[in-house]
Design a protein around this motif. Structure first.
Motif, PDB file in Angstrom:
ATOM      1  N   LYS A 175       0.711  -1.510  -0.070  1.00  0.00           N
ATOM      2  CA  LYS A 175       0.333   0.414   0.300  1.00  0.00           C
ATOM      3  C   LYS A 175       0.808   0.948  -0.141  1.00  0.00           C
ATOM      4  CE  LYS A 175      -4.165  -2.309   2.671  1.00  0.00           C
ATOM      5  NZ  LYS A 175      -4.697  -2.329   3.706  1.00  0.00           N
ATOM      6  N   TYR A 230       4.248   1.491  -0.958  1.00  0.00           N
ATOM      7  CA  TYR A 230       4.420   1.529  -1.885  1.00  0.00           C
ATOM      8  C   TYR A 230       3.262   2.279  -3.544  1.00  0.00           C
ATOM      9  CZ  TYR A 230       7.152  -0.654  -6.542  1.00  0.00           C
ATOM     10  OH  TYR A 230       6.716  -0.814  -8.249  1.00  0.00           O
ATOM     11  N   SER A 231       2.370   1.527  -3.311  1.00  0.00           N
ATOM     12  CA  SER A 231       1.663   1.666  -4.422  1.00  0.00           C
ATOM     13  C   SER A 231       1.434   3.342  -4.626  1.00  0.00           C
ATOM     14  CB  SER A 231       0.515   0.769  -4.544  1.00  0.00           C
ATOM     15  OG  SER A 231       0.878  -0.195  -4.956  1.00  0.00           O
ATOM     16  N   ARG A 248       4.020   5.332  -5.534  1.00  0.00           N
ATOM     17  CA  ARG A 248       4.528   5.020  -7.421  1.00  0.00           C
ATOM     18  C   ARG A 248       3.202   5.813  -8.183  1.00  0.00           C
ATOM     19  NH1 ARG A 248       9.736   4.432  -8.481  1.00  0.00           N
ATOM     20  NH2 ARG A 248       8.935   2.727 -10.708  1.00  0.00           N
ATOM     21  N   THR A 260      -4.046   4.469  -1.970  1.00  0.00           N
ATOM     22  CA  THR A 260      -5.144   3.511  -3.052  1.00  0.00           C
ATOM     23  C   THR A 260      -5.943   3.839  -2.696  1.00  0.00           C
ATOM     24  OG1 THR A 260      -4.290   2.718  -0.569  1.00  0.00           O
ATOM     25  CG2 THR A 260      -2.732   1.983  -2.220  1.00  0.00           C
ATOM     26  N   ALA A 299      -5.816  -3.124 -12.538  1.00  0.00           N
ATOM     27  CA  ALA A 299      -4.200  -3.200 -12.513  1.00  0.00           C
ATOM     28  C   ALA A 299      -3.517  -3.364 -12.685  1.00  0.00           C
ATOM     29  CB  ALA A 299      -3.742  -3.175 -10.020  1.00  0.00           C
ATOM     30  N   ASP A 336       2.698  -3.153 -13.240  1.00  0.00           N
ATOM     31  CA  ASP A 336       3.707  -3.398 -11.844  1.00  0.00           C
ATOM     32  C   ASP A 336       2.524  -3.993 -11.565  1.00  0.00           C
ATOM     33  OD1 ASP A 336       5.202  -3.241  -9.534  1.00  0.00           O
ATOM     34  OD2 ASP A 336       5.014  -0.731  -9.548  1.00  0.00           O
ATOM     35  N   LEU A 362       2.138  -3.191  -8.025  1.00  0.00           N
ATOM     36  CA  LEU A 362       0.603  -2.340  -7.346  1.00  0.00           C
ATOM     37  C   LEU A 362      -0.719  -2.700  -6.605  1.00  0.00           C
ATOM     38  CD1 LEU A 362       0.758   0.084 -10.418  1.00  0.00           C
ATOM     39  CD2 LEU A 362       1.938   1.236  -8.359  1.00  0.00           C
ATOM     40  N   THR A 363      -0.906  -2.208  -5.695  1.00  0.00           N
ATOM     41  CA  THR A 363      -2.133  -3.004  -4.874  1.00  0.00           C
ATOM     42  C   THR A 363      -3.329  -1.603  -5.071  1.00  0.00           C
ATOM     43  OG1 THR A 363      -3.325  -3.956  -2.874  1.00  0.00           O
ATOM     44  CG2 THR A 363      -1.413  -2.502  -2.500  1.00  0.00           C
TER      45      THR A 363
END
Length: 136
Positions: free
Chosen positions: A59, A61-62, A65, A70, A84, A89, A92-93
């Motif tokens: 979460k 990271y997403s 990015r 999120t 997604a 990637d 990703l979430t």
């Protein structure tokens, strides 16, 4: 300031665990990353679900990015009716619980990810932490 630093990341993670315990009475995992999505700090409270380790980090990271929380990323996926995976990637979430940290000028400095509570509770803690971090 180009990105959040280790001390700020540690404070956010510690604050997240304290908030979850104090407001919800439950253990969580919390992660904080820099502006590129690389992990700076992580903690798993005693008793937090093991699955929440990767979820909290994903979460954070997403959010970093994608440059949005999120929850906003999830809304975009629904609005545009796309998966997604279209973003090429696999890390990703769009699960709610990730929030971006920005400076006063709106520049992305990092992100925080929370997992272990209901999605809206994870997101509420992440948003609160991101908004309360002193980035000046």
């Amino acid at each position: 300031m180009e990105t959040i630093d280790y001390a700020q990341a540690r404070r956010m993670v510690a604050d997240a665990l304290a908030r979850a315990a104090g407001e919800y009475g439950r253990p969580i995992c919390a992660a904080a990353c820099d502006a590129q999505g690389f992990l700076l700090a992580f903690a798993r409270a005693d008793g937090a679900p093991v699955r929440s380790i990767a979820l909290s980090q994903g979460k954070a990271y997403s959010a970093a990015r994608m440059g949005v929380g999120t929850d906003a990323f999830l809304a975009r996926l629904h609005r545009e009716n796309i998966p997604a995976s279209y973003f090429c990637d696999p890390a990703l979430t769009a699960l709610p619980g990730g929030a971006v940290v920005k400076n006063a000028a709106g520049r992305l400095l990092g992100a925080v990810g929370i997992s272990g509570l209901a999605p809206e509770e994870d997101q509420a803690i992440a948003d609160l932490l991101a908004a309360s971090l002193d980035t000046h």
